[in-house]
Design a protein around this motif. Structure first.
Motif, PDB file in Angstrom:
ATOM      1  N   ALA A   1       0.855  -1.526   0.420  1.00 33.10           N
ATOM      2  CA  ALA A   1       0.079   0.249   0.215  1.00 33.10           C
ATOM      3  C   ALA A   1       0.534   1.475   0.169  1.00 33.10           C
ATOM      4  N   GLU A   2       1.665   1.390   1.144  1.00 30.65           N
ATOM      5  CA  GLU A   2       3.066   2.634   0.567  1.00 30.65           C
ATOM      6  C   GLU A   2       3.512   2.341  -0.166  1.00 30.65           C
ATOM      7  N   LEU A   3       4.773   1.362  -1.584  1.00 23.75           N
ATOM      8  CA  LEU A   3       4.678   1.701  -2.481  1.00 23.75           C
ATOM      9  C   LEU A   3       3.302   2.053  -3.159  1.00 23.75           C
ATOM     10  N   ARG A   4       2.080   1.421  -3.334  1.00 28.40           N
ATOM     11  CA  ARG A   4       1.507   2.294  -4.585  1.00 28.40           C
ATOM     12  C   ARG A   4       0.840   3.377  -4.584  1.00 28.40           C
ATOM     13  N   ARG A   5       1.604   4.274  -2.588  1.00 28.25           N
ATOM     14  CA  ARG A   5       1.391   5.614  -2.085  1.00 28.25           C
ATOM     15  C   ARG A   5       2.677   6.361  -3.234  1.00 28.25           C
ATOM     16  N   TYR A   6       3.245   5.601  -2.953  1.00 28.97           N
ATOM     17  CA  TYR A   6       4.817   6.279  -3.169  1.00 28.97           C
ATOM     18  C   TYR A   6       4.608   6.332  -4.957  1.00 28.97           C
ATOM     19  N   ALA A   7       4.342   5.159  -5.555  1.00 31.01           N
ATOM     20  CA  ALA A   7       4.665   5.228  -7.478  1.00 31.01           C
ATOM     21  C   ALA A   7       3.275   6.473  -7.754  1.00 31.01           C
ATOM     22  N   GLU A   8       2.062   6.825  -7.215  1.00 29.28           N
ATOM     23  CA  GLU A   8       1.435   8.046  -7.597  1.00 29.28           C
ATOM     24  C   GLU A   8       1.620   8.645  -6.984  1.00 29.28           C
ATOM     25  N   LEU A   9       2.792   9.180  -5.946  1.00 24.87           N
ATOM     26  CA  LEU A   9       3.324  10.799  -5.643  1.00 24.87           C
ATOM     27  C   LEU A   9       4.779  10.785  -7.071  1.00 24.87           C
ATOM     28  N   MET A  10       5.458   9.780  -6.727  1.00 19.76           N
ATOM     29  CA  MET A  10       6.142   9.895  -8.115  1.00 19.76           C
ATOM     30  C   MET A  10       5.530  10.477  -9.232  1.00 19.76           C
ATOM     31  N   ARG A  11       4.265  10.156  -9.646  1.00 20.17           N
ATOM     32  CA  ARG A  11       3.894  10.347 -10.964  1.00 20.17           C
ATOM     33  C   ARG A  11       3.139  10.885 -10.275  1.00 20.17           C
ATOM     34  N   GLY A  12       3.006  12.722  -9.945  1.00 23.75           N
ATOM     35  CA  GLY A  12       2.359  13.623  -9.433  1.00 23.75           C
ATOM     36  C   GLY A  12       3.777  14.602  -9.128  1.00 23.75           C
ATOM     37  N   GLY A  13       4.711  14.517  -9.348  1.00 24.36           N
ATOM     38  CA  GLY A  13       5.328  15.450  -9.954  1.00 24.36           C
ATOM     39  C   GLY A  13       6.265  16.084  -9.079  1.00 24.36           C
ATOM     40  N   ASP A  14       7.292  17.372  -9.994  1.00 19.31           N
ATOM     41  CA  ASP A  14       8.144  17.798  -7.735  1.00 19.31           C
ATOM     42  C   ASP A  14       7.404  18.362  -7.252  1.00 19.31           C
ATOM     43  N   GLU A  15       5.740  18.660  -7.326  1.00 20.40           N
ATOM     44  CA  GLU A  15       5.075  18.863  -6.398  1.00 20.40           C
ATOM     45  C   GLU A  15       5.101  18.415  -5.096  1.00 20.40           C
ATOM     46  N   THR A  16       4.630  17.101  -5.356  1.00 16.03           N
ATOM     47  CA  THR A  16       4.508  16.347  -4.551  1.00 16.03           C
ATOM     48  C   THR A  16       6.378  15.199  -3.367  1.00 16.03           C
ATOM     49  N   PHE A  17       7.368  15.927  -4.070  1.00 13.45           N
ATOM     50  CA  PHE A  17       8.727  15.706  -3.259  1.00 13.45           C
ATOM     51  C   PHE A  17       8.709  15.900  -1.466  1.00 13.45           C
ATOM     52  N   ARG A  18       7.329  17.101  -1.089  1.00 11.58           N
ATOM     53  CA  ARG A  18       7.264  16.531   0.702  1.00 11.58           C
ATOM     54  C   ARG A  18       6.878  16.130   1.058  1.00 11.58           C
ATOM     55  N   GLU A  19       5.621  15.049   0.102  1.00 11.82           N
ATOM     56  CA  GLU A  19       4.581  14.644   0.801  1.00 11.82           C
ATOM     57  C   GLU A  19       5.762  13.299   0.451  1.00 11.82           C
ATOM     58  N   ARG A  20       6.800  12.622  -0.659  1.00 11.76           N
ATOM     59  CA  ARG A  20       8.062  11.503  -1.068  1.00 11.76           C
ATOM     60  C   ARG A  20       8.710  11.516  -0.101  1.00 11.76           C
ATOM     61  N   VAL A  21       9.329  12.362   0.543  1.00 11.12           N
ATOM     62  CA  VAL A  21      10.465  13.146   1.941  1.00 11.12           C
ATOM     63  C   VAL A  21       9.619  12.564   3.271  1.00 11.12           C
ATOM     64  N   ALA A  22       8.355  12.871   3.433  1.00 16.90           N
ATOM     65  CA  ALA A  22       7.998  12.264   4.380  1.00 16.90           C
ATOM     66  C   ALA A  22       7.996  10.997   4.523  1.00 16.90           C
ATOM     67  N   LEU A  23       7.537  10.224   2.904  1.00 16.90           N
ATOM     68  CA  LEU A  23       6.770   8.873   3.401  1.00 16.90           C
ATOM     69  C   LEU A  23       8.538   8.129   3.267  1.00 16.90           C
ATOM     70  N   LEU A  24       9.058   8.597   2.629  1.00 15.80           N
ATOM     71  CA  LEU A  24      10.723   7.517   2.695  1.00 15.80           C
ATOM     72  C   LEU A  24      10.949   8.268   4.611  1.00 15.80           C
ATOM     73  N   LYS A  25      10.978   9.258   4.817  1.00  6.19           N
ATOM     74  CA  LYS A  25      11.411   9.382   6.687  1.00  6.19           C
ATOM     75  C   LYS A  25      10.915   7.982   7.328  1.00  6.19           C
ATOM     76  N   ALA A  26       9.615   8.337   6.985  1.00  4.64           N
ATOM     77  CA  ALA A  26       8.606   7.296   7.998  1.00  4.64           C
ATOM     78  C   ALA A  26       9.482   6.412   7.721  1.00  4.64           C
ATOM     79  N   HIS A  27       9.320   5.298   6.657  1.00  8.83           N
ATOM     80  CA  HIS A  27       9.886   4.659   6.649  1.00  8.83           C
ATOM     81  C   HIS A  27      11.495   3.756   6.622  1.00  8.83           C
ATOM     82  N   ASP A  28      12.046   5.355   6.842  1.00  2.00           N
ATOM     83  CA  ASP A  28      13.622   4.864   7.191  1.00  2.00           C
ATOM     84  C   ASP A  28      13.445   4.708   8.537  1.00  2.00           C
ATOM     85  N   ARG A  29      12.669   5.559   9.587  1.00  2.00           N
ATOM     86  CA  ARG A  29      12.661   5.467  10.632  1.00  2.00           C
ATOM     87  C   ARG A  29      12.186   4.153  11.408  1.00  2.00           C
ATOM     88  N   ARG A  30      11.613   3.225  10.779  1.00  2.00           N
ATOM     89  CA  ARG A  30      11.018   2.157  10.642  1.00  2.00           C
ATOM     90  C   ARG A  30      11.860   0.798  10.726  1.00  2.00           C
TER      91      ARG A  30
END
Length: 133
Positions: free
Chosen positions: A64-93
């Motif tokens: 589910a998170e991979l799918r969200r990340y893929a959606e954000l990637m397709r969303g372009g540069d304006e999704t950078f903040r959301e991508r960073v937040a998603l990856l930071k949360a994963h990094d903490r795990r």
């Protein structure tokens, strides 16, 4: 531009052909080109994306998170903040998993030391004894 067959892509990515099909079906892989016969062909960019998916899957990111990340990637540069937040949360795990594994490793190493002490065989002597036999 180098193109790869599904079999070559599976070998290079470590994902099975069935997984590649599944990932395409659920939207993790999009825009996969087709050759004249309608067979899927993958590009270097597809392989790079699969490499990132492999990293995230191997470190426990749920689909589910991979799918969200893929959606954000397709969303372009304006999704950078959301991508960073998603990856930071994963990094903490991942950090938490590493800490848990280190603690478990310390227990395993303690048990190894106990058995070596009880048996009178240390790892270096045991390895040397095995090399002679």
């Amino acid at each position: 531009m180098k193109l790869y067959s599904p079999a070559e892509t599976a070998a290079k990515s470590g994902f099975s052909i069935d997984t590649l099909r599944y990932y395409e079906k659920i939207g993790l892989l999009s825009g996969i080109a087709r050759d004249a016969a309608g067979r899927r062909v993958f590009t270097e960019a597809d392989l790079a994306w699969l490499g990132m998916l492999r990293c995230l899957r191997d470190t426990g990111m749920p689909i589910a998170e991979l799918r969200r990340y893929a959606e954000l990637m397709r969303g372009g540069d304006e999704t950078f903040r959301e991508r960073v937040a998603l990856l930071k949360a994963h990094d903490r795990r991942v950090e938490e998993q590493i800490a848990q594994l280190r603690e478990q490793q310390r227990k395993i190493q303690g048990k190894i030391r106990y058995y070596e002490q009880e048996s009178g065989v240390s790892a270096p002597r045991k390895a040397a004894a095995e090399a002679v036999s």
